[in-house]
Motif scaffolding. Structure first.
Motif: not given
Length: 291
Positions: A170-171, A229-234, A242-246
């Motif tokens: 997540g962020h 940025g909507l939340g967290v996940a496994a 490769s996800l930007p900002g994560v």
């Protein structure tokens, strides 16, 4: 006697499907408009059914025309492959291989690998289908499967390319809340169609009180929501890094490690096209998995 569709008929239908007008089809076929008009009318009369619906927007293909156009494209590909074979001799790898994988594996692992070697095989064609099960391969609707599983079906043969670990991603602003009150976070998870997924099983065992705020039908969609940025996940490490900002917000989740398998049916493994895919994909995907 039932009318026998010819290669000329297929070429005609494909041109009109692509052009959507008599003028464009005539241009593609390098004939005049009246020839296309007469030929289509003659073919429809021979088949006893309409192939196109004419409107102000042009010629819209019926289901029959679409089916004929698909076969025409296959014939086109076969002719192109034949030409390459003539020019390059016995060394050419040709044919069409149908490959199935999940949407997440397609975007994160398969497409980058294909981009490296497919241009060197101009006579090799791929049909890619995304699915979350092995059903396509079992029904012979596909020749090769790229799947995350610790229990590959016994009727398939293949190679293990590595192991994916799952972590909470997540962020950065979610990090402290995850440590102090994980149930207060907006969790993103798979829906009930994938209730046996490793990430779902982990959450139900370790965070039984958590009710996900967002549910998705694929891991690719889960990753997109995390990236937004909507939340967290496994998430699997190969797709999240490769996800930007994560960022990684946890260590590897216990019991979630899953193997990546490249699989085919026994009757396909001797095909040169399938062997080529196995040989090209294996080192690239193992590298991507950190093996």
């Amino acid at each position: 006697m039932q009318y026998q569709v010819s290669h000329t008929d297929l070429t005609l239908v494909l041109a009109l499907v692509r052009g959507r007008s008599l003028a464009k089809a005539a241009e593609l076929l390098k004939v005049d408009v009246s020839t296309v008009f007469r030929s289509i009318r003659r073919l429809e009369a021979s088949l006893g059914k309409a192939l196109f619906d004419k409107s102000r927007k042009g010629y819209a293909p019926t289901g029959t025309a679409q089916a004929l156009a698909e076969q025409a494209e296959r014939a086109e590909q076969a002719l192109d492959a034949a030409q390459v074979a003539v020019e390059h001799g016995d060394q050419v790898v040709s044919g069409t291989v149908r490959l199935t994988c999940t949407e997440a594996v397609l975007h994160s692992l398969l497409l980058p690998a294909l981009a490296h070697f497919m241009p060197t095989y101009p006579a090799l064609s791929l049909e890619l289908a995304t699915s979350n099960s092995f059903a396509n391969l079992s029904r012979r609707d596909a020749d090769v499967a790229l799947r995350l599983t610790n229990s590959p079906p016994e009727h398939l043969v293949g190679r293990c390319l590595g192991t994916a670990s799952y972590l909470v991603y997540g962020h950065a602003d979610y990090r402290q809340r995850l440590a102090e009150a994980p149930a207060s976070l907006p969790w993103i998870a798979l829906d009930d169609s994938m209730s046996d997924h490793a990430s779902v099983v982990w959450r139900e065992q370790h965070l039984p009180g958590v009710v996900p705020r967002y549910r998705c039908s694929s891991m690719a969609a889960v990753a997109q929501l995390v990236g937004a940025g909507l939340g967290v996940a496994a998430l699997a490490d190969y797709m999240a890094d490769s996800l930007p900002g994560v960022e990684r917000l946890s260590d590897a989740l216990p019991g979630c490690d899953t193997e990546l398998w490249l699989l085919t049916r026994p009757d396909c493994r001797a095909l040169r096209s399938v062997q080529t895919l196995f040989d090209e994909l294996t080192p690239r995907l193992r590298a991507a998995m950190g093996e």
